[in-house]
Design an enzyme around this catalytic site. Structure first.
Site, mmCIF file in Angstrom:
data_model
loop_
_atom_site.group_PDB
_atom_site.id
_atom_site.type_symbol
_atom_site.label_atom_id
_atom_site.label_comp_id
_atom_site.label_asym_id
_atom_site.label_seq_id
_atom_site.Cartn_x
_atom_site.Cartn_y
_atom_site.Cartn_z
ATOM 1 N N ASP A 325 0.821 -1.210 0.000
ATOM 2 C CA ASP A 325 0.000 0.000 0.000
ATOM 3 C C ASP A 325 0.861 1.270 0.000
ATOM 4 O OD1 ASP A 325 -2.628 1.180 0.133
ATOM 5 O OD2 ASP A 325 -2.228 1.745 2.204
ATOM 6 N N HIS A 330 4.672 4.625 -2.856
ATOM 7 C CA HIS A 330 4.952 5.998 -2.408
ATOM 8 C C HIS A 330 6.387 6.162 -1.897
ATOM 9 C CE1 HIS A 330 0.753 6.371 -2.961
ATOM 10 N NE2 HIS A 330 0.350 6.062 -1.748
ATOM 11 N N LYS A 426 0.073 2.306 9.961
ATOM 12 C CA LYS A 426 -1.252 2.864 10.247
ATOM 13 C C LYS A 426 -1.477 2.775 11.746
ATOM 14 C CE LYS A 426 -3.377 2.301 5.809
ATOM 15 N NZ LYS A 426 -4.040 3.553 5.478
ATOM 16 N N ARG A 436 14.257 11.971 6.058
ATOM 17 C CA ARG A 436 15.285 12.474 6.985
ATOM 18 C C ARG A 436 16.646 12.025 6.470
ATOM 19 N NH1 ARG A 436 11.951 13.744 11.738
ATOM 20 N NH2 ARG A 436 13.755 14.656 12.682
ATOM 21 N N ARG A 465 9.853 17.627 5.386
ATOM 22 C CA ARG A 465 8.564 17.148 5.905
ATOM 23 C C ARG A 465 7.511 17.326 4.824
ATOM 24 N NH1 ARG A 465 8.050 19.477 11.255
ATOM 25 N NH2 ARG A 465 6.950 21.198 10.278
ATOM 26 N N TYR A 473 13.877 21.527 6.977
ATOM 27 C CA TYR A 473 14.726 22.120 8.007
ATOM 28 C C TYR A 473 16.020 21.346 8.163
ATOM 29 C CZ TYR A 473 12.277 18.891 11.297
ATOM 30 O OH TYR A 473 11.729 17.806 11.928
HETATM 31 O O1 LIG Z 1 -2.339 5.542 -1.324
HETATM 32 C C1 LIG Z 1 -2.685 5.635 -0.159
HETATM 33 O O2 LIG Z 1 -2.461 6.800 0.471
HETATM 34 C C2 LIG Z 1 -3.182 7.138 1.639
HETATM 35 C C3 LIG Z 1 -2.422 8.275 2.278
HETATM 36 O O3 LIG Z 1 -2.410 9.364 1.431
HETATM 37 P P1 LIG Z 1 -2.265 10.821 2.019
HETATM 38 O O4 LIG Z 1 -2.125 11.665 0.836
HETATM 39 O O5 LIG Z 1 -3.504 11.085 2.807
HETATM 40 O O6 LIG Z 1 -1.078 10.803 2.897
HETATM 41 C C4 LIG Z 1 -3.327 5.972 2.579
HETATM 42 O O7 LIG Z 1 -4.186 6.323 3.638
HETATM 43 C C5 LIG Z 1 -3.899 4.800 1.830
HETATM 44 O O8 LIG Z 1 -3.918 3.660 2.665
HETATM 45 C C6 LIG Z 1 -3.097 4.472 0.603
HETATM 46 O O9 LIG Z 1 -3.789 3.537 -0.194
#
Ligand SMILES: O=C1O[C@H](COP(=O)(O)O)[C@@H](O)[C@H](O)[C@H]1O
Ligand SMILES: NC(=O)C1=CN([C@@H]2O[C@H](COP(=O)(O)OP(=O)(O)OC[C@H]3O[C@@H](n4cnc5c(N)ncnc54)[C@H](OP(=O)(O)O)[C@@H]3O)[C@@H](O)[C@H]2O)C=CC1
Length: 581
Positions: A325, A330, A426, A436, A465, A473
């Protein structure tokens, strides 16, 4: 006082240095302005919409005719059917955006609000139509009522917001149909044509549906509702498969109907402001790029945490887990951008070429370098928080990780031996996403004795961040003012909310606009995807075949202690531990 970046790649006689600092978005606007020979920028954005690729040349339209698909690989069809939409006899163009799965969570929460924000900011072309498509039976009015609940005037210029909202809603329509139905897409095509009213039609489909429906939709959309003369593009939401094989299969199926350059695989983290800024930070500041290697960087940490559980998405999550996920897409995408060599240019292909090289240089991920966890119920201050398996859509004996930490390595000359630690979870104590960068110790540090025994605390750390409270920072050491010689660690802080008063656009706005403009830089190419899955698939298989039990951690905690042992094994301390971090 304005702070300007000067970037040689962005110099233009028409932009002052501060405008240049907004590249490449402004450069796109600039290229549109140049094409329009001096017409005002805003007018160009709306009224005289001309498609440009990321290198500024006109994009070829890509008609997708099924008869051709049978004879030619789709990639070749792109080459043999170039129809420039910026030719001398050009018709006014229009864009039709169809949100497939319009009744769903993502469409309501993100896609329609992002489209409205683009409209509000005058980033959509003058002629556009939005269609919601799903099985639910809704009228146009019902769709408008539904989406109006989630539209907000969250952009600074608030005047005329309700008028604009009304005008936007009037351009939204709904078509109910099955996802694999020829007739439904033929009817959609008819309705699209009506709205296009003889203009040069460009069509964007946003697949906001569960992944098992992707191929059906793409087949029907490409056969029965693709643009006959303009371009047709498809934004595909993740997950792009669950492992190498399923992802390859998905790509193969999509490519029966679409050319690679029509597929926009979205990773919304790439659309986040601070992730976009990574390359600017690195490549336009002399002070960072020379330090960007194993010589000065001790470790890099990529941290994602959410302070809520899987709420409402347990069904999806249970067959994917946090590694698929968040990490495989990401965090890995951020890592690739962070670690890539300088691309030849800002062109999408140049950037993606460099990212792929990073991904392909990554060392196999061993089970020993991974920790998995799952949240358990917890009561705090009279409130009871559920465990992951309390979710009715999750199996009671589920071993799906809701937390994972991993140590990754890039076996290339720049990064040899530098741990890239990832942590994603989560139901943790806080919501944040950050990068970082911990630097090495100062060799022969003259002030060693002033730091006490913990020299690690005296090393510089750069924090990017991503959210919330976007900031960059740098932790530095300085002398505490006074007659003695006491050292302190302070931060040089670029806090976006103080520096920039305007609200930061949502990632989906940037990505939707890029897809409309044909800019692929922030979308995932198939070979990147393949490399990303090659890294994680063996690990995922091992975790699943060995039925590795996740370490339980209380809802709202900092996650399993195993993550600390993993970091310690690589001589790393997570940077997000202290409360002021
Ligand atoms: O792709 C996903 O992203 C969200 C978090 O995205 P955000 O932009 O709110 O940080 C995540 O909650 C989800 O599980 C996932 O599938
Ligand atoms: N929600 C989120 O925060 C995120 C979602 N995504 C991805 O985006 C896509 C859409 O997500 P989301 O909106 O949450 O999904 P939903 O589960 O809300 O599904 C979207 C729509 O698809 C239709 N649908 C749902 N299940 C089925 C099914 N089994 N068969 C046929 N149609 C179905 C429904 O519309 P109808 O019944 O009217 O046809 C539903 O409204 C998914 O691929 C998801 O993984 C990615 C990142 C974040």
């Amino acid at each position: 006082m304005a702070l300007c970046f000067f970037s040689t790649g962005c110099s233009s006689p028409f932009l002052n240095p501060c405008e240049q600092s907004l590249c490449p978005r402004l450069m796109k606007v600039f290229s549109l302005a140049a094409a329009g020979k001096g017409r005002r920028r805003r007018r160009l954005k709306r009224g005289f919409f001309q498609m440009k690729s990321s290198n500024g040349s006109p994009l070829n339209a890509v008609p997708l005719q099924d008869s051709l698909a049978a004879e030619e690989p789709v990639e070749n069809q792109n080459k043999v059917l170039p129809i420039s939409i910026s030719g001398p006899e050009k018709k006014e163009a229009t864009v039709s955006i169809t949100v497939v799965g319009a009744s769903g969570d993502l469409a309501k929460k993100k896609i329609f609000p992002a489209l409205f924000a683009l409209y509000y900011e005058d980033f959509l072309p003058e002629h556009f139509t939005i269609f919601g498509y799903a099985r639910s039976k809704l009228t146009d009015e019902e769709l408008r009522d539904m989406i109006s609940m989630t539209l907000t005037c969250r952009i600074d210029q608030r005047e005329n917001c309700s008028d604009k909202m009304e005008r936007f809603l009037q351009r939204c329509f709904y078509h109910s149909g099955q996802y694999g139905s020829e007739e439904s897409f033929q009817e959609l095509d008819k309705r699209l044509k009506e709205k296009e009213a003889g203009r040069l039609p460009n069509r964007l489909f946003y697949l906001s549906v569960p992944p098992n429906i992707f191929v059906d939709v793409v087949r029907c959309a490409s056969r029965y509702a693709s643009s006959p003369t303009g371009w047709t593009r498809v934004i595909v939401e993740k997950p792009f498969g669950r492992d190498s094989e399923s992802s390859r299969e998905l790509t193969r199926c999509l490519k029966q109907y679409l050319a690679e350059d029509q597929i926009f695989r979205i990773d919304h983290y790439l659309g986040k402001e601070l992730v976009e800024n990574l390359s600017v930070l690195r490549f336009s500041n002399l002070v960072f790029e020379p330090l960007w290697s194993r010589q000065y960087i001790r470790n890099v940490q990529l941290i994602f945490s959410e302070d809520f559980g899987t709420e409402g998405r347990g069904g999806y999550f249970d067959s994917y887990g946090i590694i698929r996920d968040i990490m495989q897409n990401h965090l890995l995408q951020i890592l690739a951008l962070f670690a890539m060599e300088t691309p030849v240019s800002l062109d999408a292909e140049d950037i993606r070429n460099e990212k792929v090289k990073v991904l392909r240089s990554m060392r196999n991920l061993e089970l020993d370098d991974v920790v998995v966890g799952q949240y358990k119920g917890h009561t705090k201050g009279g409130t009871t928080y559920p465990s992951y398996t309390d979710d009715p859509t999750v199996k009671k004996n589920s071993l799906t990780p809701t937390f994972a930490a991993a140590a990754l390595f890039i076996d290339n000359a720049r990064w040899d031996g530098v741990p890239f630690l990832m942590k994603a979870g989560k139901a943790l104590h806080t919501r944040r996403a950050e990068i970082r960068v911990q630097f090495r110790h100062v060799p022969g540090n003259l002030y060693k004795c002033n730091f006490g025994s913990d020299l690690d605390k005296a090393t510089n750390e750069l924090v990017i961040r991503v959210q919330p409270d976007e900031a960059i920072y740098l932790k530095i050491n300085n002398k505490v003012p006074g007659l003695g010689m006491r050292l302190d660690c302070s931060t040089l802080n670029l806090l976006y909310s103080s520096r920039y008063p305007s609200e930061i656009p949502d990632a989906y706005e940037r990505l939707l606009l890029d897809a409309i403009e044909g800019e692929r830089r922030l979308f995932i190419r198939s070979d990147e995807l393949e490399a990303a899955w090659s890294l994680f698939t063996p690990l995922l298989k091992e975790l699943e075949s060995k039925k590795i039990a996740p370490e339980l951690y209380p809802f709202g905690s900092r996650g399993p202690v195993g993550a600390h042992y993993l970091a310690a094994k690589h001589n790393v301390r997570w940077g997000d531990l202290s409360s002021q971090d």
